[in-house]
Scaffold this active site. Sequence first.
Site, PDB file in Angstrom:
ATOM      1  CD  GLU A 162      -2.839  -1.159   2.318  1.00 50.82           C
ATOM      2  OE1 GLU A 162      -3.886  -0.536   2.504  1.00 50.82           O
ATOM      3  OE2 GLU A 162      -2.362  -1.962   3.130  1.00 50.82           O
ATOM      4  CB  CYS A 202       2.939   7.632   3.076  1.00 48.24           C
ATOM      5  SG  CYS A 202       3.218   6.536   4.462  1.00 48.24           S
ATOM      6  CB  CYS A 233       4.570  -4.792  10.041  1.00 43.65           C
ATOM      7  SG  CYS A 233       5.821  -4.055  11.118  1.00 43.65           S
ATOM      8  CB  CYS A 257       2.951  -1.542  17.201  1.00 43.11           C
ATOM      9  SG  CYS A 257       4.729  -1.294  16.962  1.00 43.11           S
ATOM     10  CB  CYS A 301       0.086  -0.563  14.233  1.00 46.03           C
ATOM     11  SG  CYS A 301       0.379  -0.474  12.460  1.00 46.03           S
ATOM     12  CB  CYS A 316      -0.434   6.879  11.193  1.00 47.82           C
ATOM     13  SG  CYS A 316       0.533   8.224  10.615  1.00 47.82           S
TER      14      CYS A 316
HETATM   15  N1  SAH Z   1       7.336   0.794  11.552  1.00 49.17           N
HETATM   16  C1  SAH Z   1       7.643   2.197  11.492  1.00 49.17           C
HETATM   17  C2  SAH Z   1       6.899   2.976  10.426  1.00 49.17           C
HETATM   18  C3  SAH Z   1       5.439   2.740  10.228  1.00 49.17           C
HETATM   19  S1  SAH Z   1       4.271   3.403  11.332  1.00 49.17           S
HETATM   20  C4  SAH Z   1       7.411   2.823  12.855  1.00 49.17           C
HETATM   21  O1  SAH Z   1       6.896   2.170  13.729  1.00 49.17           O
HETATM   22  O2  SAH Z   1       7.822   3.952  13.036  1.00 49.17           O
HETATM   23  C5  SAH Z   1       4.315   5.147  11.208  1.00 49.17           C
HETATM   24  C6  SAH Z   1       3.804   5.823  12.490  1.00 49.17           C
HETATM   25  O3  SAH Z   1       2.407   5.558  12.709  1.00 49.17           O
HETATM   26  C7  SAH Z   1       4.505   5.326  13.745  1.00 49.17           C
HETATM   27  O4  SAH Z   1       4.912   6.436  14.507  1.00 49.17           O
HETATM   28  C8  SAH Z   1       3.417   4.548  14.482  1.00 49.17           C
HETATM   29  O5  SAH Z   1       3.633   4.557  15.872  1.00 49.17           O
HETATM   30  C9  SAH Z   1       2.185   5.294  14.076  1.00 49.17           C
HETATM   31  N2  SAH Z   1       0.944   4.509  14.194  1.00 49.17           N
HETATM   32  C10 SAH Z   1       0.766   3.184  14.077  1.00 49.17           C
HETATM   33  N3  SAH Z   1      -0.531   2.853  14.230  1.00 49.17           N
HETATM   34  C11 SAH Z   1      -1.192   4.007  14.429  1.00 49.17           C
HETATM   35  C12 SAH Z   1      -2.568   4.334  14.600  1.00 49.17           C
HETATM   36  N4  SAH Z   1      -3.510   3.408  14.567  1.00 49.17           N
HETATM   37  N5  SAH Z   1      -2.890   5.639  14.758  1.00 49.17           N
HETATM   38  C13 SAH Z   1      -1.940   6.600  14.744  1.00 49.17           C
HETATM   39  N6  SAH Z   1      -0.635   6.360  14.543  1.00 49.17           N
HETATM   40  C14 SAH Z   1      -0.264   5.066  14.408  1.00 49.17           C
END
Ligand code: SAH
Length: 358
Positions: free
Chosen positions: A93, A106, A113, A117, A120, A344
Site C-alpha cells: 500500500e 508515504c 509487518c 505494535c 497498529c 497512520c
Molecule cells: N514501523 C515504522 C513505520 C510505520 S508506522 C514505525 O513504527 O515507526 C508510522 C507511524 O504511525 C509510527 O509512529 C506509528 O507509531 C504510528 N501509528 C501506528 N498505528 C497508528 C494508529 N492506529 N494511529 C496513529 N498512529 C499510528
Amino acid sequence: MIQRQHLLALTGPELVSFIGELGEPAFRARQVFAALHHRRLRSFEEMTDLPKELRAKLDSVATPSTLNIESRYLSADGTRRYLMKTHDGLPVETVFIPEERRDTICFSSQSGCPLQCSFCLTAQLGLLRSLTPGEIVEQVIVALNDAYGVGQKPQHGTNLVGMGAGEPFLAFESLMKALSIIADPNGLHILPNRVTVSTAGIVPRIRELATVSERPHLAVSLGAPTDEQRNVLMPINRKWPLAELLGACKEFERSLKRGERFTFEYVMLRDVNDSDEHARQLANLLNRHELRVKVNLIPHNAAEPLPYHPSSRRRVESFKSILEAKGLPAFVRRPRGQDIFAACGQLAARREANPAQV
Ligand code: SAH
C-alpha cells in the site's frame, strides 16, 4: 521459469552493465533509465524511442514494472491510497497526500509487518516479506503518475515518508538502495533531504544510519514513556529498551548536520498513554538523555478491531503544553485520508466497498 530482472531495482551504473551484457551500448542504458525514471513508463511498448528488437530482447529478460494496481481510493481530503499486489500476490500500500506547498508520498517497506505494535492494524497481517528496492521505487512512480499524469512534472515539491506498512529498518538494504535510485538526477531526482524514514526502534540500524552521509531524515516512534508500558504497546522494546534506544538516538543526534531533522513520534491513545503524568514522564525521559528534538503527537486513527480511541483535543493540547513547558517543541499531526483507511496505522489491505473507490 527464470525470474525476469526488475529494472527499477537497478542503479544507473548497474543498468549500464545489465544492458551492456545484452550487447547494447551505454547510451541505450541511459535512454532506458530515462524512460523508467524520468518518463515513468511502466511498459516496454511505450518506450517507442527504442528499436523494436531491443524492446523484445529486454522483454525476454527484464520487466519495467512488477506491481499490479488492484484498487485506488480517494479521500474527501484529496488523499489517495493505492492497494497493489506484488508478482507473488502480496499486498503493498502507498498513500499520496496532497498539501498546499508540497505533496507527500508515504511508501511501504514491507508487505505486512513483524513488529506487533498493539495499536497498529498492519501488525495484524504479520510479516509477509520485505519489499525489494524495485518495489519501493515503483510505489513512488505509481503515485506520481496517478497524481500528475504519466511522466508529467510534479506541480509541487515531492516529499517521501517511509511510514507505510512495515518496519523500514528491517528492510534497510532495500530501503537505502531504493533511496539512492530515487535520488538520481536523471530520474526521479528526489534527494534524501526530502525523505523521512520512521522506525519503531531498530537500534543497530539507527547507529548505522548515524554513520551514513547521504541519508534520509529520521523519525523514531516512542509510543510510551516507560519500559513497562512500551513493552506492552511496542514489544520490540523488550529487545531494545528505552535506555538503549535513546542512547542510539543521542548518537544519531550528535551526527546531525545543518538542515537535518530528527523527530520523535508519539501515538496518543485515549486513557492509555495520554495523561499529564505521561507527558511529564516523556519530557523528563528525553531531557535526561539531553534529547531536545521535536515531538510529533499523532492522535490514534481508528483501526477496528483494535481496542483504542484517539485522545480528545483538549487532552492532546494539555499533553503538548507540558512538553513545551519542559523545553520540547511539540506538534500535533493532522490525520489524512482516515475515511479511506489511509492514515497512520490503518494500512492493512482493506478493500471494503467504498464509494470513493475509483
Ligand atoms: N514501523 C515504522 C513505520 C510505520 S508506522 C514505525 O513504527 O515507526 C508510522 C507511524 O504511525 C509510527 O509512529 C506509528 O507509531 C504510528 N501509528 C501506528 N498505528 C497508528 C494508529 N492506529 N494511529 C496513529 N498512529 C499510528
